[in-house]
Design a protein around this motif. Structure first.
Motif, mmCIF file in Angstrom:
data_model
loop_
_atom_site.group_PDB
_atom_site.id
_atom_site.type_symbol
_atom_site.label_atom_id
_atom_site.label_comp_id
_atom_site.label_asym_id
_atom_site.label_seq_id
_atom_site.Cartn_x
_atom_site.Cartn_y
_atom_site.Cartn_z
ATOM 1 N N TYR A 158 2.293 4.665 -1.059
ATOM 2 C CA TYR A 158 1.712 5.683 -1.923
ATOM 3 C C TYR A 158 2.649 6.886 -1.999
ATOM 4 O O TYR A 158 3.479 7.125 -1.111
ATOM 5 C CB TYR A 158 0.331 6.116 -1.411
ATOM 6 C CG TYR A 158 0.334 6.828 -0.076
ATOM 7 C CD1 TYR A 158 0.363 8.230 -0.008
ATOM 8 C CD2 TYR A 158 0.314 6.112 1.127
ATOM 9 C CE1 TYR A 158 0.355 8.885 1.204
ATOM 10 C CE2 TYR A 158 0.320 6.763 2.347
ATOM 11 C CZ TYR A 158 0.342 8.147 2.380
ATOM 12 O OH TYR A 158 0.358 8.800 3.588
ATOM 13 N N GLY A 159 2.525 7.632 -3.076
ATOM 14 C CA GLY A 159 3.337 8.827 -3.271
ATOM 15 C C GLY A 159 2.595 10.070 -2.836
ATOM 16 O O GLY A 159 1.417 10.246 -3.153
ATOM 17 N N LYS A 160 3.293 10.951 -2.123
ATOM 18 C CA LYS A 160 2.693 12.177 -1.618
ATOM 19 C C LYS A 160 3.538 13.371 -2.071
ATOM 20 O O LYS A 160 4.723 13.467 -1.743
ATOM 21 C CB LYS A 160 2.610 12.149 -0.088
ATOM 22 C CG LYS A 160 1.991 13.396 0.521
ATOM 23 C CD LYS A 160 1.976 13.306 2.046
ATOM 24 C CE LYS A 160 1.397 14.572 2.669
ATOM 25 N NZ LYS A 160 1.427 14.501 4.150
ATOM 26 N N ASN A 197 0.802 -1.222 0.000
ATOM 27 C CA ASN A 197 0.000 0.000 0.000
ATOM 28 C C ASN A 197 0.838 1.277 0.000
ATOM 29 O O ASN A 197 0.340 2.351 0.375
ATOM 30 C CB ASN A 197 -0.940 0.007 1.215
ATOM 31 C CG ASN A 197 -1.940 -1.137 1.167
ATOM 32 O OD1 ASN A 197 -2.545 -1.396 0.125
ATOM 33 N ND2 ASN A 197 -2.104 -1.825 2.289
ATOM 34 N N THR A 245 2.060 -0.581 -7.412
ATOM 35 C CA THR A 245 1.121 0.393 -7.970
ATOM 36 C C THR A 245 1.945 1.501 -8.615
ATOM 37 O O THR A 245 3.144 1.318 -8.842
ATOM 38 C CB THR A 245 0.171 0.954 -6.890
ATOM 39 O OG1 THR A 245 -0.777 1.815 -7.499
ATOM 40 C CG2 THR A 245 0.938 1.709 -5.828
ATOM 41 N N GLU A 246 1.336 2.638 -8.891
ATOM 42 C CA GLU A 246 2.091 3.729 -9.480
ATOM 43 C C GLU A 246 1.611 5.066 -8.944
ATOM 44 O O GLU A 246 0.448 5.225 -8.558
ATOM 45 C CB GLU A 246 2.004 3.708 -11.007
ATOM 46 C CG GLU A 246 0.631 3.979 -11.583
ATOM 47 C CD GLU A 246 0.648 3.984 -13.113
ATOM 48 O OE1 GLU A 246 1.499 4.675 -13.695
ATOM 49 O OE2 GLU A 246 -0.191 3.289 -13.705
ATOM 50 N N PHE A 247 2.549 6.018 -8.908
ATOM 51 C CA PHE A 247 2.233 7.394 -8.557
ATOM 52 C C PHE A 247 1.967 8.137 -9.860
ATOM 53 O O PHE A 247 2.750 8.044 -10.815
ATOM 54 C CB PHE A 247 3.402 8.027 -7.807
ATOM 55 C CG PHE A 247 3.329 9.531 -7.736
ATOM 56 C CD1 PHE A 247 2.530 10.146 -6.793
ATOM 57 C CD2 PHE A 247 4.059 10.321 -8.619
ATOM 58 C CE1 PHE A 247 2.453 11.531 -6.734
ATOM 59 C CE2 PHE A 247 3.992 11.702 -8.558
ATOM 60 C CZ PHE A 247 3.179 12.301 -7.613
ATOM 61 N N ASN A 292 4.262 9.765 -14.404
ATOM 62 C CA ASN A 292 4.011 8.711 -13.406
ATOM 63 C C ASN A 292 5.316 8.035 -12.984
ATOM 64 O O ASN A 292 6.334 8.096 -13.674
ATOM 65 C CB ASN A 292 3.032 7.674 -13.940
ATOM 66 C CG ASN A 292 3.560 6.984 -15.190
ATOM 67 O OD1 ASN A 292 4.442 7.497 -15.870
ATOM 68 N ND2 ASN A 292 3.022 5.816 -15.487
ATOM 69 N N MET A 339 7.545 8.715 -0.799
ATOM 70 C CA MET A 339 6.929 7.392 -0.834
ATOM 71 C C MET A 339 6.734 6.922 0.603
ATOM 72 O O MET A 339 7.720 6.757 1.341
ATOM 73 C CB MET A 339 7.810 6.418 -1.616
ATOM 74 C CG MET A 339 7.969 6.799 -3.068
ATOM 75 S SD MET A 339 6.393 6.779 -3.951
ATOM 76 C CE MET A 339 6.853 7.553 -5.495
#
Length: 476
Positions: free
Chosen positions: A16-18, A14, A306-308, A289, A350
């Motif tokens: 995720y990119g912020k 899980n 997944t991808e950002f 991305n 990340m």
């Protein structure tokens, strides 16, 4: 690429990119428009360096990481190169030392003062000349404090010993332009990708090619060692012009272990590998991305996570070292994304989502710090040693304040017809030739004016002398 649904348990499933808030971004940077396939950005826990657009030579801007916001239009630059700057890299052990390479065939080492630049910097700590054509790639050795590698368009790799400021080895096994270099964990092996469509694993001290692959179906662009897994990851293009990644055994490059198609876009794929989390990040030049995978030693090898996604295309990406991350926010990787059209640099974190605020030991193993395991002379003598590891649990503090000492060279001279050939180095680029020409014209004009002034003065003195001679007999 069609990703199969998988149900493998992973602590990074899980991630995720912020994107950083506007006040944490860097705005107003005149990012270079050079089309060379590099990142043009380097970052460490103290400074952010970005190659900029400039006239009459190459330059880059260095600002403290903590000073985000809009850049002052009169911000000082590092501007000593006579040609465009093609690559910059921070020394992993001295955080104020940065190396740069340029189209002017030189490699230069700079020392940035604490707090950042206060005026333009033109004098480098070291100026290294050894390549006959422009220098496109530089890499610091991962465990030795004074070893720097440079790859030029003369198809050669030079190993520089910064303790003496001289090249100590030339690797001359490539037949075309070297595209990328990567070291294994202890720096005993060097992997290179080349425009001659070959992937090589080299013993750097001897220059011997241990393994070589002719990539006919997979044209290699970039290569990265996967830590201690004895594996290599390459990004490239298939025979159908689709972007690919391939996994290789470093001890047998006859065939890739596995190849995976990514997509049909044309931008170069930059691979970034995190040896602590075994995560691979793929970012395409011109893409918005960033895809990320978990690498395993068993099939299927690439575990897509997944991808950002972002609408703004990236020109290059800088990566923050581990000891500069925000451990309290469970940040495992941080990019600094160059957005040329906006003159913007965005930090992208990340993050592993965790409910607890305590230190998460499972995602922060012991990692390489800023203490060198070897000196340059020790590594050149044949010693290999793993990086000195640190824990990020209590907030990393550098154990000692190391000072980078540049070698003091004796001034040599080679005088021919009254001209010191070593002092008057011939120009290497057209811009430098023009600059030298106009400087000499100014010098000639100044000397002519000085000669005319002295001629007038000589005439005046001669007249005064004659007057004195004429007056003397009359007085007698």
């Amino acid at each position: 690429m069609s990703w199969r649904p998988t149900y493998r348990s992973s602590k990074f499933r899980n991630v995720y990119g912020k994107v950083g808030n506007r006040e944490h971004c860097f705005d107003g940077f005149p990012i270079t428009k050079n089309v060379h396939d590099n990142h043009f950005c380097a970052v460490n826990s103290k400074f952010l360096a970005v190659v900029t657009e400039s006239a009459g030579g190459g330059s880059f801007i260095v600002v403290p990481v903590s000073q985000s916001g809009r850049l002052d239009s009169h911000c000082p630059k590092v501007c000593g190169h006579q040609g465009n700057v093609l690559d910059i890299k921070w020394n992993p052990f001295f955080e104020n030392i940065i190396a740069s390479c340029s189209e002017d065939t030189s490699v230069r080492v700079w020392e940035i003062p604490e707090g950042g630049l206060r005026r333009n910097m033109t004098e480098a700590v070291l100026e290294l000349y050894g390549h006959s054509r422009r220098v496109g790639v530089i890499e610091w050795h991962p465990t030795s404090s004074g070893i720097l590698f440079s790859a030029g368009y003369d198809y050669k790799i030079l190993i520089w010993n910064l303790e003496i400021g001289e090249p100590v080895k030339m690797i001359d096994c490539h037949t075309d332009v070297i595209l990328s270099m990567s070291f294994n964990t202890d720096g005993s092996l060097l992997a290179t990708s080349c425009k001659d469509k070959k992937l090589r694993v080299i013993e750097p001290r001897s220059g011997a090619v241990l393994q070589q692959a002719s990539c006919k179906n997979h044209r290699v662009n970039r290569v990265v060692f996967l830590g201690n897994m004895k594996r290599l990851i390459t990004t490239g293009v298939s025979r159908w012009n689709t972007r690919q990644i391939a996994l290789w055994d470093q001890e047998d490059l006859s065939m890739p272990i596995v190849e995976e198609d990514i997509d049909g876009l044309s931008g170069l794929l930059f691979p970034f590998y995190d040896a602590d989390t075994h995560m691979l990040y793929l970012a395409g030049k011109g893409d918005g991305n960033i895809r990320y995978f978990e690498i395993t030693t068993e099939k299927p090898y690439f575990q897509y996570l997944t991808e950002f996604r972002s609408p703004a295309p990236q020109k290059g990406l800088g990566v923050m070292p581990k000891h500069g991350l925000d451990v309290g926010a469970c940040e495992v990787f941080r990019f600094y994304k160059l957005v040329t059209l906006k003159g913007l640099i965005e930090p992208i974190s990340m993050i592993v989502p965790r409910r607890s605020d305590t230190y998460q030991e499972d995602i922060y193993p012991m990692t390489a710090g800023t203490e060198a395991a070897l000196t340059a002379s020790e590594w050149l003598s044949g010693i290999n040693r793993d990086p000195v590891l640190i824990s990020l649990k209590e907030g990393y503090q550098q154990p000692n304040q190391l000072v980078f000492k540049a070698p003091v060279k004796e001034k040599k001279s080679l005088v021919v017809n009254g001209i010191d050939l070593l002092e008057n180095v011939p120009p290497r680029t057209e811009n430098e030739l023009l600059r030298v020409f106009f400087r000499q014209q100014d010098e000639l004009r100044r000397l002519k004016e000085e000669l005319t002034t002295k001629d007038v003065r000589i005439r005046q003195l001669e007249l005064e002398l004659n007057n004195l001679k004429n007056v003397s007999p009359n007085n007698v």
